[in-house]
Enzyme design. Structure first.
Site, mmCIF file in Angstrom:
data_model
loop_
_atom_site.group_PDB
_atom_site.id
_atom_site.type_symbol
_atom_site.label_atom_id
_atom_site.label_comp_id
_atom_site.label_asym_id
_atom_site.label_seq_id
_atom_site.Cartn_x
_atom_site.Cartn_y
_atom_site.Cartn_z
ATOM 1 N N GLY A 79 9.077 -8.127 5.002
ATOM 2 C CA GLY A 79 8.293 -8.886 5.969
ATOM 3 C C GLY A 79 7.384 -9.845 5.230
ATOM 4 O O GLY A 79 7.265 -11.011 5.572
ATOM 5 N N ALA A 80 6.765 -9.345 4.160
ATOM 6 C CA ALA A 80 5.841 -10.146 3.374
ATOM 7 C C ALA A 80 5.561 -9.411 2.074
ATOM 8 O O ALA A 80 5.866 -8.234 1.952
ATOM 9 C CB ALA A 80 4.541 -10.354 4.139
ATOM 10 N N MET A 81 4.988 -10.126 1.115
ATOM 11 C CA MET A 81 4.694 -9.505 -0.168
ATOM 12 C C MET A 81 3.325 -9.946 -0.662
ATOM 13 O O MET A 81 3.030 -11.139 -0.713
ATOM 14 C CB MET A 81 5.786 -9.871 -1.177
ATOM 15 C CG MET A 81 5.558 -9.322 -2.579
ATOM 16 S SD MET A 81 5.498 -7.506 -2.616
ATOM 17 C CE MET A 81 4.332 -7.262 -3.960
ATOM 18 N N GLU B 32 -1.358 -7.662 4.304
ATOM 19 C CA GLU B 32 -1.225 -8.195 2.941
ATOM 20 C C GLU B 32 -2.602 -8.458 2.324
ATOM 21 O O GLU B 32 -2.816 -8.195 1.149
ATOM 22 C CB GLU B 32 -0.385 -9.478 2.933
ATOM 23 C CG GLU B 32 1.028 -9.336 3.535
ATOM 24 C CD GLU B 32 1.827 -8.171 2.996
ATOM 25 O OE1 GLU B 32 1.632 -7.791 1.827
ATOM 26 O OE2 GLU B 32 2.655 -7.621 3.760
ATOM 27 N N GLU C 120 0.606 1.752 0.543
ATOM 28 C CA GLU C 120 1.147 1.166 1.769
ATOM 29 C C GLU C 120 0.561 1.813 3.026
ATOM 30 O O GLU C 120 0.332 1.141 4.027
ATOM 31 C CB GLU C 120 2.671 1.263 1.774
ATOM 32 C CG GLU C 120 3.344 0.355 0.736
ATOM 33 C CD GLU C 120 2.999 -1.123 0.886
ATOM 34 O OE1 GLU C 120 2.399 -1.522 1.906
ATOM 35 O OE2 GLU C 120 3.321 -1.886 -0.043
#
Ligand SMILES: *[C@@H]1O[C@H](CO)[C@@H](O)[C@H](O)[C@H]1NC(C)=O
Ligand SMILES: *[C@@H]1O[C@H](CO)[C@@H](O)[C@H](O)[C@H]1NC(C)=O
Ligand SMILES: *[C@@H]1O[C@H](CO)[C@@H](O)[C@H](O)[C@H]1NC(C)=O
Ligand SMILES: *[C@@H]1O[C@H](CO)[C@@H](O)[C@H](O)[C@H]1NC(C)=O
Length: 964
Positions: free
Chosen positions: A347-349, A384, A406
């Site tokens: 999804g995103a980093m 994020e 996470e």
């Protein structure tokens, strides 16, 4: 990393199903992970591994040399790197896209050694007198001569054997020059292509987590090997280059006869390799200067011109300020860049200072996007940015503690969003998105604990497998429980001292418990029954969760490990015997009572004894990670409370009563009819969260019965329950001409339309067909309210024919907004016309029609459709070797595919077909879907049993409801 399966969040019920199957995937993954772990225990590296798929080698491998082990020795620590990279955005003479680069790393010798091990994967090196590298001493240290160098493919090392030892305490510099392929594999330094006004553009970008930095340059690629990185990027003059640091210099130059720009970046603070990032592209940006911090949003020029970056830009500054206050620590960098990429696996980093996103996770169009899209953007950004401190500034020592990194971000993301969108009540939604979702997985005998031992995670494939729902969703649920019993201020205080003590350093999860314990000690009026460490161990070191049973006649309270299948056998031993320290917030007749701790298997809590019409409700606002069962009388009193005035209970508890009841029934703890009765009050329910919870549970009934005679009465019941909701929204929106104001209404109208159209509410079908016809009549003027688009597209295509489908296909190809394209892509799977579904399946083989990143999820959407399911199943069987070769490596999506296709399987015949499929394709293999396949076989067996045992009762119940 952002959750890959974030897509399942509230984009309408159709996609909720995807969420369920995505959750199921994780089961597959976590089992795969356990099996591999069992195989490798004590022997790091007895399996051949390339990339993220591990193929058991035929001969057992016994490691003997240092380079046979996946973990780096502790003899050397990196200090600084100078890295220069030059990606070529045009193919070379061999039609290959490549990058070249050189790097020097200064490291210090901690323990005497004559061996340098540094990670490198898929790189071709320039040779110096037969060696892959050059070594020199720093300061007065003289470097030993290099005897030989070689690459180890299996463990991904460059090995440098020296002719004498390095001196302890001295520093050395290793220099390499290399070239690599700039492939479209979404890993390491990779390339992505997109169309810009009809012109194909190529960009270079990166994804390093977890083990791909070594594909970009040789590095000590473990999270505890922090160093300062000075990056230089060489790029074509019409492009811009970005990295973690701010650009400090840019000069024009000619290299290999090519005019280029050379951009250098400010050196990074001490950081891990997995959060490095490099991008070269033709994007533009928008920026704001909030409190002297440079904040930029990068995207395709057209997307920004359409205003799609504005929302992200507005909330980023505010969210960063929120975290600065929450963590009591200033943002550690001098800029914050966020970029939307056309091809991106996760999804995103959270790359430090340069966060990368899928377009749908960063871009939002206020005219065209839905509330769900907006919420997703806010949530992913908040997730994020939470990592900029927790994860990036302070980093867990090793991947076995990934759950803390996470899970933490997955919890505090709600706080960040709540700060910028206070009217959404977003914190309530954690019940749906995290708690209930992971309950479903963690209730299986094959689940696994949050925390595992460092030595159990070694190979890249094992590391990838840590990125699962247990880590993200259970991590979030358990940390929320912790914060609830400590209280948010105490939790934040412990957090802040943890971040300050370990800034630029690494930790293990007990370091956090220690700091929280200190915060407890500093709070005189806070009492917990034992240490944070002892309480949390029970939730993190053993898998699963308890069902707490309260007998309101006797005041008896007990706990038991909750298993969805009561006949399943738990192989895994627990040092705590599957008992937990359970913080129970509860209420009596709607009045909050003092929190009670259940510390044993059974106990008596006299206050919970009630009589007459009094009722007890435990786990207020689902603040604890457990399910609750009651004596039959209390269940009746709760049902009657729902029936007479459901608002006496919070939306979270209304949702939870339904979810607990359905799951307790699946586990044969309460009758199925009692579970079904929790949905009776829904004809009066207007709130989204309870509805979503009910529909998610009824979805299982739909999947099991939509090809049987139960389907008619089930549909009739749903129609009866949804009709008042549909009519409520018809009025609230003045016949669908206005947008509801409340967040919950914006969502729940989607459920109303979706279910009403599906179950045959005539005015609903008329409305969606007419909207779609109008749109077809004038494609530039879409009359459909943004929030309803996904569901209207699907309903209209399902009710329509080839004309509707082809129109959707055309709009899909022209869509410049990623979330619009994604809605249309799902909706095209809704047609009831078999040949259209088959043609669509064929399209998934052509990357010019369906992007590679979307192929498996498209097949999965088709399988979701009751008519598409057998077609998708045939298709996948026929093309298995091709599909395997394209998608068999790594990522969630591949096992989602198997789960998506088999989610309805509930007959003996289907079970046999599945087993035959396994037999026939053993020679090809199943890659990362191996365990998903095993799981599918197990689940099909369980479904056959459930259907046999419940069909008559369910048919009866639904039939009675509709004749009433
Ligand atoms: C990196 O480059 C800087 C500036 O050119 C130089 O001072 C430093 O010594 C270099 N470090 C390494 C490891 O080569
Ligand atoms: C690296 O070398 C191998 C073997 O010679 C070759 O096949 C491959 O194309 C090379 N890769 C690059 C990026 O040059
Ligand atoms: C915030 O940090 C400052 C300085 O590090 C410290 O003095 C203060 O006590 C902290 N506040 C909280 C609430 O932790
Ligand atoms: C990092 O943490 C370790 C363990 O707590 C400590 O020994 C070390 O001194 C810290 N390093 C730095 C640079 O703060």
């Amino acid at each position: 990393m952002g959750k890959v399966y974030n897509i399942s969040k509230n984009v309408g019920l159709g996609l909720l199903v995807l969420g369920v199957s995505a959750a199921v995937t994780i089961i597959g993954l976590s089992i795969a992970y356990d099996k591999q772990r069992a195989k490798t225990q004590g022997k790091p590296g007895d399996e051949a591994s390339t990339g993220s798929t591990s193929i058991p080698s035929t001969t057992p491998f016994t490691p003997k040399d240092p380079w046979d082990y996946y973990r780096l020795p502790d003899s050397l620590v990196p200090l600084t790197y100078n890295v220069t990279l030059w990606p070529r955005l045009k193919p070379d003479a061999d039609n290959m896209y490549i990058f070249t680069g050189h790097s020097s790393v200064v490291f210090r010798c901690k323990k005497e050694t004559d061996l340098i091990l540094i990670h490198a994967n898929n790189l071709n090196f320039t040779m110096y007198g037969g060696n892959h590298a050059k070594l020199s001493g720093r300061g007065e240290a003289a470097a030993p001569a290099i005897r030989s160098t070689w690459l180890v493919v299996r463990t991904q090392y460059l090995v440098v054997q020296l002719s004498s030892k390095l001196a302890v305490g001295k520093s050395y510099e290793l220099y390499t020059e290399f070239r690599g392929e700039l492939a479209d594999d979404l890993e390491g330094f990779y390339r992505s292509e997109y169309m810009d006004d009809g012109v194909k553009k190529v960009l270079a970008t990166s994804q390093m987590q977890a083990t791909y930095a070594r594909k970009a340059f040789p590095c000590f690629d473990e999270p505890a090997m922090k160093a300062n990185f000075s990056v230089t990027i060489i790029h074509e003059r019409n492009t811009i280059a970005l990295s973690n640091g701010k650009e400090i210099d840019s000069s024009e130059s000619i290299r290999e006869n090519v005019p280029v720009t050379v951009t250098t970046f400010e050196p990074t603070p001490k950081m891990s390799t997995y959060i490095l990032a490099f991008v070269v592209c033709e994007f533009s940006y928008i920026q704001s200067n909030s409190s002297n911090l440079l904040i930029r949003i990068w995207a395709r020029r057209k997307a920004l011109n359409d205003g799609q970056g504005n929302y992200a830009l507005t909330i980023t500054g505010a969210i960063l300020q929120f975290y600065e206050r929450y963590y009591n620590a200033t943002y550690p960098l001098s800029k914050s860049d966020q970029i939307a990429l056309p091809d991106f696996n996760a999804g995103a980093m959270e790359n430090w200072g340069l966060v990368t996103y899928r377009e749908t996770a960063l871009l939002y169009d206020s005219n065209l996007s839905s509330t769900g899209n907006k919420e997703r953007v806010a949530t992913v950004i908040s997730h994020e940015l939470a990592h900029m401190w927790f994860g990036n500034l302070v980093t867990l020592q090793w991947w076995n503690d990934l759950w803390l990194n996470e899970g933490f971000a997955s919890y505090v993301e709600y706080l960040g969003v709540d700060y910028v969108e206070p009217t959404w009540n977003i914190k309530d939604y954690i019940i749906l998105y995290d708690v209930q979702k992971v309950f479903a997985i963690d209730a299986l005998a094959s689940s696994h604990p949050l925390s595992c031992k460092e030595e159990e995670v070694n190979m890249p494939a094992q590391i990838s497998e840590m990125f699962n729902a247990i880590s993200y969703n259970k991590g979030a649920a358990v940390l929320r429980m912790l914060s609830e019993f400590l209280s948010e201020p105490v939790f934040a205080k412990g957090l802040s001292s943890y971040l300050n003590e370990f800034a630029y350093n690494n930790t293990v999860h007990t370091d956090l418990w220690g700091h929280l314990q200190q915060a407890v000690a500093d709070t005189p009026d806070l009492h917990i029954p034992c240490t944070v460490h002892d309480i949390m161990n029970r939730w993190t070191l053993q898998m699963g969760f308890p069902v707490v049973t309260i007998n309101t006649t006797t005041g008896g309270v007990s706990q038991k490990h909750f298993l969805l299948d009561p006949d399943s056998k738990v192989d895994r031993l627990s040092q705590f015997n599957y008992t937990w320290f359970v913080p129970i917030k509860w209420m009596k007749n709607g009045v909050d009572q003092q929190q009670y701790w259940l510390l044993n298997k059974t106990d008596t809590h006299a206050q919970m004894r009630v009589s007459g019409q009094e009722w007890v409700l435990a786990n207020t606002n689902v603040s604890g990670y457990f399910r609750v069962n009651y004596d039959a009388e209390n269940w009746e009193r709760l049902l009657s409370q729902l029936d007479t005035s459901h608002q006496a209970l919070s939306v979270m508890n209304r949702a939870q009563i339904i979810d607990d009841a359905f799951n307790l029934a699946r586990a044969k703890i309460i009758p199925t009819a009692l579970a079904l009765r929790t949905t009776e009050y829904l004809s009066k329910e207007r709130d989204y969260i309870p509805w979503a919870s009910a529909l998610r549970n009824l979805q299982y009934y739909t999947l099991m019965f939509d090809r049987t005679e139960v389907y008619g009465p089930l549909q009739a019941y749903l129609k009866k329950q949804i009709k008042p909701l549909f009519e409520y929204f018809e009025t609230l929106t003045a016949n669908w001409t206005k947008t509801p104001i409340e967040h919950t209404d914006q969502y729940n109208q989607i459920n109303a339309v979706w279910v009403a159209c599906r179950t045959g509410v005539e005015s609903c079908r008329k409305q969606v067909s007419s909207w779609f016809r109008q749109w077809m009549g004038s494609p530039d003027h879409n009359p459909i309210p943004s929030d309803l688009k996904a569901t209207v597209y699907c309903s209209a295509i399902s009710l329509g024919g080839v004309e509707e489908w082809d129109f959707a296909w055309k709009m899909f190809q022209n869509a410049s907004l990623a979330s619009e394209a994604s809605r249309l892509r799902s909706a095209m799977a809704c047609t009831k016309t078999p040949w259209l579904l088959n043609r669509y399946l064929e399209y998934t083989l052509d990357p010019n029609k369906i992007r590679k990143q979307d192929a498996t999820s498209t097949i999965q959407s088709i399988a979701n459709n009751v008519i598409g399911m057998p077609l998708a199943w045939n298709f996948v069987r026929a093309k298995w070797s091709y599909i395997f070769q394209q998608y068999g490596r790594g990522s969630f999506s591949f096992s989602n595919l198997i789960n998506g296709i088999t989610v309805r399987f509930s007959t003996e015949f289907e079970l046999q077909e599945l087993k035959k499929f396994k037999e026939e394709n053993l020679h090809v293999g199943f890659g990362s879907a191996t365990m998903a396949l095993e799981q599918a076989i197990e689940k099909t067996t369980a479904n056959i049993k459930w259907v046999t045992e419940n069909k008559a009762e369910v048919l009866n119940w639904f039939t009675e409801q509709t004749v009433k």
